[in-house]
Design an enzyme around this catalytic site. Structure first.
Site, PDB file in Angstrom:
ATOM      1  N   SER A  10      -0.138 -31.032  36.622  1.00 24.03           N
ATOM      2  CA  SER A  10      -0.684 -31.704  37.094  1.00 24.03           C
ATOM      3  C   SER A  10      -1.172 -31.643  38.369  1.00 24.03           C
ATOM      4  O   SER A  10      -0.967 -30.523  39.189  1.00 24.03           O
ATOM      5  CB  SER A  10      -0.012 -33.061  36.996  1.00 24.03           C
ATOM      6  N   LYS A  11      -2.007 -32.488  38.884  1.00 22.00           N
ATOM      7  CA  LYS A  11      -1.979 -32.756  40.119  1.00 22.00           C
ATOM      8  C   LYS A  11      -1.168 -32.511  41.113  1.00 22.00           C
ATOM      9  O   LYS A  11      -1.312 -31.737  42.561  1.00 22.00           O
ATOM     10  CB  LYS A  11      -3.776 -33.081  40.872  1.00 22.00           C
TER      11      LYS A  11
END
Length: 479
Positions: free
Chosen positions: A241-242
């Site tokens: 995930s970012k």
């Protein structure tokens, strides 16, 4: 005709998982002679940013794959509302006037899963029309079948037969209270209008598919075929995930580090897909020819990175293979802007001379600034004087070698053959081994033991630079 689409939302930089989805769509389209569509799903106005949109286009253009048609969802709102109205008029949707509800209609609750607001679902059409005409805000919800429970089914191109009971699907929102479409409605309306035949997306969208099939059914549109892709996960098994993993999941991070697009594409393809014949390095055409849903693994794919090294070793290795096989002229062209961006001044001719000397020594284009720095600077950075002393030699040996080199090099032609013949012959005259002759000179002109072949290096550096650096080395030894 087969038509696929990649539909990113501009709410963050281009994620490598999104890039892989784009690549798999592109390969499937090209393998089957179909159409590749780029659709920017930008209806989430509050979260959309120009920086995110720029990142998406920068990343996709760097991949050099291209697309055949392009659309922006925000320019198609009339179409979305038209589908919503049609579904409403057919009785497949109703207005929900419940105040202070979550816009998507999935308000957090405890206990049993929330499915619908009974009072709103059962509201008469007359009462619904009256309240809407009075300006009371509402969310338009899909009326999921309740009287007769059924299973919504589809065959996924990767995961096979899928089903979910309508008893487990909430009355999801089609339009928010401000009249804007939700993701579910906008996506389906556009897919129907653009005649998308196959939807290839991440496995995290699989549960959405049941809702989308219901929308297509209500709109009396044939649903596309679906194929969901395994997710990319971190070494600890968490979804990549970012928010949690930061720039390591951004496509532009790989670009800026010096990955080649063809190597990066090759790497992403091998995350969750295999040609089934143990091939690893594959050209773009080989990937097109080999790609199929049958080669996609159902298990999530791990991207192996660490806190100290953001890149998967397989990605770095693949990139090195592409660099090592690249025509030297092409490599020089790619290295030149990297060198210039790092603050060095070098002309194309010199870069072309340097490239073959470092080609086998770099894994990323960015490595050039550390592997070839001594070619690019006027003055070498400080190095350990002890490096000048050859194996089984001493300071006196090193000094003798450098002083003799200083005497003969002004009269020696600066090409590989002349330099090699002269320096090897001089080693014989001095009664030392060739390695003992060459090491002090190598360190003097490069500032390190580990460097490209000496004679080619000296040729590129030139006589004046070599003599200047040998003089400096002699001063180091004498001080």
């Amino acid at each position: 005709m087969l038509r696929v689409r990649f539909a990113p939302s501009p709410t963050g930089f281009l994620h490598i998982g999104s890039a892989r989805t784009f690549i798999f769509n592109w390969l499937y389209a090209r393998h089957n002679g179909g159409v590749m569509i780029l659709r920017i799903d930008d209806t989430d106005i509050e979260r959309n940013t120009q920086a995110s949109l720029d990142s998406i286009f920068e990343g996709l253009k760097w991949l050099e794959l291209g697309w055949d048609e392009q659309y922006r969802q925000s320019e198609r709102l009339a179409l979305h509302k038209q589908m919503a109205e049609a579904i409403f008029q057919k009785g497949w949707a109703y207005r929900d006037f419940t105040p202070a509800q979550a816009e998507e209609g999935e308000k957090p609750r405890t206990g049993a899963a929330w499915l619908f607001h009974a009072g709103m679902r059962e509201l008469s059409r007359e009462e619904s029309d009256r309240r809407a005409a009075a300006g009371e805000p509402f969310v338009l919800r899909y009326r999921v079948p309740r009287a007769i429970i059924e299973d919504v089914r589809f065959t996924d191109g990767v995961y096979g037969e899928q089903s979910k009971s309508t008893a487990d699907i909430e009355d999801f929102a089609l339009l928010r209270s401000d009249g804007t479409p939700t993701y579910h409605l906008a996506s389906c309306a556009d897919d129907a209008d653009l005649r998308i035949s196959h939807i290839i997306r991440g496995q995290d969208h699989l549960t959405n598919t049941f809702k989308h099939i219901l929308i297509f059914r209500a709109a009396e549109v044939a649903a596309p075929e679906f194929a969901h892709l395994p997710l990319l996960v971190a070494p600890d098994g968490t979804k990549l995930s970012k928010r949690r993993h930061g720039p390591v999941v951004s496509v532009t991070t790989y670009r800026d580090a010096g990955f080649l697009p063809e190597a990066f594409i090759n790497f992403l393809c091998l995350l969750g897909w295999s040609p089934k014949d143990d091939r690893e390095k594959m050209s773009r055409q080989e990937l097109i020819d080999a790609f199929s849903f049958e080669g996609i693994n159902k298990s999530n794919a791990v991207v192996n990175f660490t806190e100290t090294d953001p890149f998967d070793p397989k990605a770095v290795w693949l990139n090195s293979q592409y660099i090592h096989a690249m025509p030297v002229e092409e490599l020089a062209q790619k290295l030149l802007p990297v060198v210039c961006a790092s603050g060095f001044s070098v002309d194309p001719g010199k870069m072309l001379a340097i490239a073959p000397l470092i080609q086998e020594r770099i894994k990323l284009l960015g490595d050039v600034v550390t592997v070839a720095d001594f070619f690019l600077v006027d003055k070498l950075p400080a190095y350990d004087t002890a490096e000048l002393i050859p194996q089984k030699g001493d300071l006196a040996t090193a000094l003798k070698v450098l002083e003799r080199a200083r005497e003969i090099l002004p009269k020696t032609e600066f090409n590989h053959q002349a330099l090699e013949e002269t320096l090897r012959a001089e080693a014989v005259r001095l009664g030392i081994k060739a390695g003992q002759m060459l090491q002090p000179i190598r360190v003097a002109v490069c500032g390190r033991k580990n460097a490209p072949p000496l004679f080619e290096t000296m040729t590129v550096l030139g006589r004046d630079t070599c003599l200047k650096r040998i003089d400096q080395a002699i001063q180091k030894l004498q001080s």
